[in-house]
Design an enzyme around this catalytic site. Structure first.
Site, PDB file in Angstrom:
ATOM      1  CG  HIS A  28      -0.460  -0.356   2.618  1.00 18.09           C
ATOM      2  ND1 HIS A  28       0.084  -1.414   2.983  1.00 18.09           N
ATOM      3  CD2 HIS A  28       0.136   0.575   3.464  1.00 18.09           C
ATOM      4  CE1 HIS A  28       0.544  -1.454   4.076  1.00 18.09           C
ATOM      5  NE2 HIS A  28       0.651  -0.137   4.641  1.00 18.09           N
ATOM      6  CG  HIS A  37       0.920   5.329   4.354  1.00 19.00           C
ATOM      7  ND1 HIS A  37       0.068   5.061   5.272  1.00 19.00           N
ATOM      8  CD2 HIS A  37       1.886   4.150   4.268  1.00 19.00           C
ATOM      9  CE1 HIS A  37       0.509   3.925   5.968  1.00 19.00           C
ATOM     10  NE2 HIS A  37       1.557   3.316   5.452  1.00 19.00           N
TER      11      HIS A  37
HETATM   12  P1  5GP Z   1       1.903   0.148   7.172  1.00 22.16           P
HETATM   13  O1  5GP Z   1       2.425   0.073   8.786  1.00 22.16           O
HETATM   14  O2  5GP Z   1       1.784  -1.186   7.031  1.00 22.16           O
HETATM   15  O3  5GP Z   1       2.740   0.835   6.402  1.00 22.16           O
HETATM   16  O4  5GP Z   1       0.559   0.799   7.269  1.00 22.16           O
HETATM   17  C1  5GP Z   1      -0.843  -0.083   7.602  1.00 22.16           C
HETATM   18  C2  5GP Z   1      -1.745   1.090   7.748  1.00 22.16           C
HETATM   19  O5  5GP Z   1      -2.976   0.644   7.799  1.00 22.16           O
HETATM   20  C3  5GP Z   1      -1.691   1.764   9.030  1.00 22.16           C
HETATM   21  O6  5GP Z   1      -1.232   3.180   8.898  1.00 22.16           O
HETATM   22  C4  5GP Z   1      -2.823   1.563   9.725  1.00 22.16           C
HETATM   23  O7  5GP Z   1      -3.466   2.667  10.533  1.00 22.16           O
HETATM   24  C5  5GP Z   1      -3.669   1.199   8.813  1.00 22.16           C
HETATM   25  N1  5GP Z   1      -4.805   0.293   9.292  1.00 22.16           N
HETATM   26  C6  5GP Z   1      -4.527  -1.097  10.022  1.00 22.16           C
HETATM   27  N2  5GP Z   1      -5.648  -1.589  10.155  1.00 22.16           N
HETATM   28  C7  5GP Z   1      -6.625  -0.968   9.261  1.00 22.16           C
HETATM   29  C8  5GP Z   1      -8.144  -1.476   8.802  1.00 22.16           C
HETATM   30  O8  5GP Z   1      -8.441  -2.388   9.443  1.00 22.16           O
HETATM   31  N3  5GP Z   1      -8.574  -0.572   8.180  1.00 22.16           N
HETATM   32  C9  5GP Z   1      -7.862   0.388   7.632  1.00 22.16           C
HETATM   33  N4  5GP Z   1      -8.563   1.217   6.728  1.00 22.16           N
HETATM   34  N5  5GP Z   1      -6.752   0.784   7.657  1.00 22.16           N
HETATM   35  C10 5GP Z   1      -6.010  -0.120   8.592  1.00 22.16           C
END
Ligand code: 5GP
Length: 141
Positions: free
Chosen positions: A102, A104
């Protein structure tokens, strides 16, 4: 590590889990981050079973980055943000917490501090309102 098809973003893609969606194409889906670090924090994911940048299909990655550009423009308009930050984490050591690739998208303002990463759940009414603001900018693009 191999791709786990039960991760939360895979469930959102299959409509098995809810999300405040803002944009969708054949190759990507965008929705609000439920624990936003700044108001308007939006995620864009590829429709591919990939953990990160290194294993995503390059054609789908191309479509996904086009979606990032489209959604980033709408987020910038919706939040009247002077700056937009794009982040993409690969692996636990880089801070990745959800293992479906993903991007951001985060509106940035001088002096506006980031909240901690993936920490505080936002009120769902706020997320729906923010998603609506972004969708309105996409409709009028
Ligand atoms: P990462 O740490 O993998 O770069 O980012 C994962 C993102 O997913 C985080 O910013 C977190 O807040 C978001 N996130 C975690 N669980 C969920 C969820 O169930 N739904 C949504 N929409 N975002 C989520």
């Amino acid at each position: 590590m191999s791709y786990d098809s039960n991760n939360i973003f895979a469930k959102i893609l299959r409509d098995e889990a809810p999300a405040f969606k803002v944009y969708e194409t054949d190759q990507a889906l965008a929705f609000m981050d439920v624990m936003p670090q700044v108001p308007g924090h939006t995620l864009v994911i590829p429709k591919d079973s990939a953990e990160g940048l290194l294993d995503v299909d390059p054609i789908i990655l191309g479509g996904t980055i086009c979606a990032v550009q489209t959604v980033a423009e709408a987020v910038k308009q919706a939040f009247e943000a002077p700056g937009i930050m794009i982040a993409q984490l690969n692996g636990p050591a880089a801070g990745q917490t959800v293992f479906h690739m993903h991007f951001h998208i985060m509106p940035r303002f001088e002096g506006l501090e980031f909240k901690l990463h993936a920490r505080d759940m936002e009120d769902f009414a706020v997320l729906e309102a923010h998603a609506g603001r972004i969708r309105a900018c996409l409709t009028h693009a």
